[in-house]
Design a protein around this motif. Sequence first.
Motif, PDB file in Angstrom:
ATOM      1  N   CYS A  20       0.836  -1.385  -0.069  1.00 15.11           N
ATOM      2  CA  CYS A  20       0.009   0.027   0.100  1.00 15.11           C
ATOM      3  C   CYS A  20       0.705   1.196   0.006  1.00 15.11           C
ATOM      4  O   CYS A  20       0.548   2.182   0.566  1.00 15.11           O
ATOM      5  N   GLN A  21       1.956   1.345  -0.820  1.00 15.54           N
ATOM      6  CA  GLN A  21       2.889   2.461  -0.734  1.00 15.54           C
ATOM      7  C   GLN A  21       2.088   3.595  -1.327  1.00 15.54           C
ATOM      8  O   GLN A  21       2.548   4.810  -1.121  1.00 15.54           O
ATOM      9  N   CYS A  32      -2.894   0.260   9.253  1.00 14.71           N
ATOM     10  CA  CYS A  32      -1.803   0.560   8.305  1.00 14.71           C
ATOM     11  C   CYS A  32      -0.838   1.419   8.726  1.00 14.71           C
ATOM     12  O   CYS A  32       0.059   2.092   8.160  1.00 14.71           O
ATOM     13  N   GLY A  33      -0.732   1.783  10.208  1.00 13.10           N
ATOM     14  CA  GLY A  33       0.011   2.744  10.574  1.00 13.10           C
ATOM     15  C   GLY A  33       1.499   2.207  11.174  1.00 13.10           C
ATOM     16  O   GLY A  33       1.864   1.063  10.386  1.00 13.10           O
ATOM     17  N   ALA A  39      -6.028  -5.941  12.145  1.00 14.53           N
ATOM     18  CA  ALA A  39      -7.056  -5.410  10.991  1.00 14.53           C
ATOM     19  C   ALA A  39      -6.613  -5.885   9.817  1.00 14.53           C
ATOM     20  O   ALA A  39      -5.710  -5.824   9.054  1.00 14.53           O
ATOM     21  N   ASP A  40      -7.750  -6.841   9.288  1.00 12.92           N
ATOM     22  CA  ASP A  40      -7.425  -7.465   7.775  1.00 12.92           C
ATOM     23  C   ASP A  40      -7.699  -6.541   6.663  1.00 12.92           C
ATOM     24  O   ASP A  40      -9.206  -6.409   6.272  1.00 12.92           O
ATOM     25  N   VAL A  45      -0.376  -7.632   5.711  1.00 15.81           N
ATOM     26  CA  VAL A  45       1.011  -8.036   5.654  1.00 15.81           C
ATOM     27  C   VAL A  45       2.350  -7.053   5.586  1.00 15.81           C
ATOM     28  O   VAL A  45       3.367  -7.052   6.251  1.00 15.81           O
ATOM     29  N   ASP A  46       1.991  -6.177   4.750  1.00 20.28           N
ATOM     30  CA  ASP A  46       3.207  -4.985   4.560  1.00 20.28           C
ATOM     31  C   ASP A  46       3.499  -4.301   5.834  1.00 20.28           C
ATOM     32  O   ASP A  46       4.538  -4.066   6.000  1.00 20.28           O
ATOM     33  N   THR A  47       2.600  -3.908   6.495  1.00 21.01           N
ATOM     34  CA  THR A  47       2.646  -3.377   7.861  1.00 21.01           C
ATOM     35  C   THR A  47       3.574  -4.206   8.774  1.00 21.01           C
ATOM     36  O   THR A  47       4.505  -3.843   9.437  1.00 21.01           O
ATOM     37  N   TRP A  48       3.177  -5.568   8.794  1.00 20.13           N
ATOM     38  CA  TRP A  48       3.682  -6.315   9.644  1.00 20.13           C
ATOM     39  C   TRP A  48       5.191  -6.579   9.233  1.00 20.13           C
ATOM     40  O   TRP A  48       6.387  -6.601  10.044  1.00 20.13           O
TER      41      TRP A  48
END
Length: 181
Positions: A20-21, A32-33, A39-40, A45-48
């Motif tokens: 989500c760039q 997404c912070g 939160a699905d 996955v990107d955030t993790w």
Amino acid sequence: MVSQIRTTLALVGVMALAGCQSLSRESVPYGCGDIPTYADNVCLVDTWIAFGLQAQRGDAEWREEMLADVGQRRMDQKAVRAVVLSWDGPGEWQKASNLYKASIDSAPARLQPLLRQWLNELEARRQLYAQRGNSARGQGSRHDGTQALKQENEKLKQQLKEMSDKLEALTDIERTINARD
């Protein structure tokens, strides 16, 4: 094990590039912070992954701040704490392992493989540390075991930096390609 780590990091890099760039800060969905949640959403996955990389690079001060900022009740908070503690010293690895084990099953299904991989890597480090500690005691020198772990840690940090540099290069290539469209 090193090849598994390289493969995992390469896959993580590719997944991060597809993330989500392009979202602006105003339209970032919940979770997404900087501190990930369960939160699905599109950037789960990107955030993790980004947080995991940040935890690997973080110093003791960063870890203390993260642990102070993150609660302990929700399962996603336990997983965040596990990620942070897993990159702290060997004294924190058991706690990190327990937190991973307590929180993985509550994670969204598409996040569980990543968390399991991190748990498996942590367990491998714990086992290696225990084996080296035992062999160092058997040789009468715990210092040698600690030194070997420090050297291996430096080697892994270097590999992580190399993968990070490659990821940045791939991101630059993607930006160039997107700019042409």
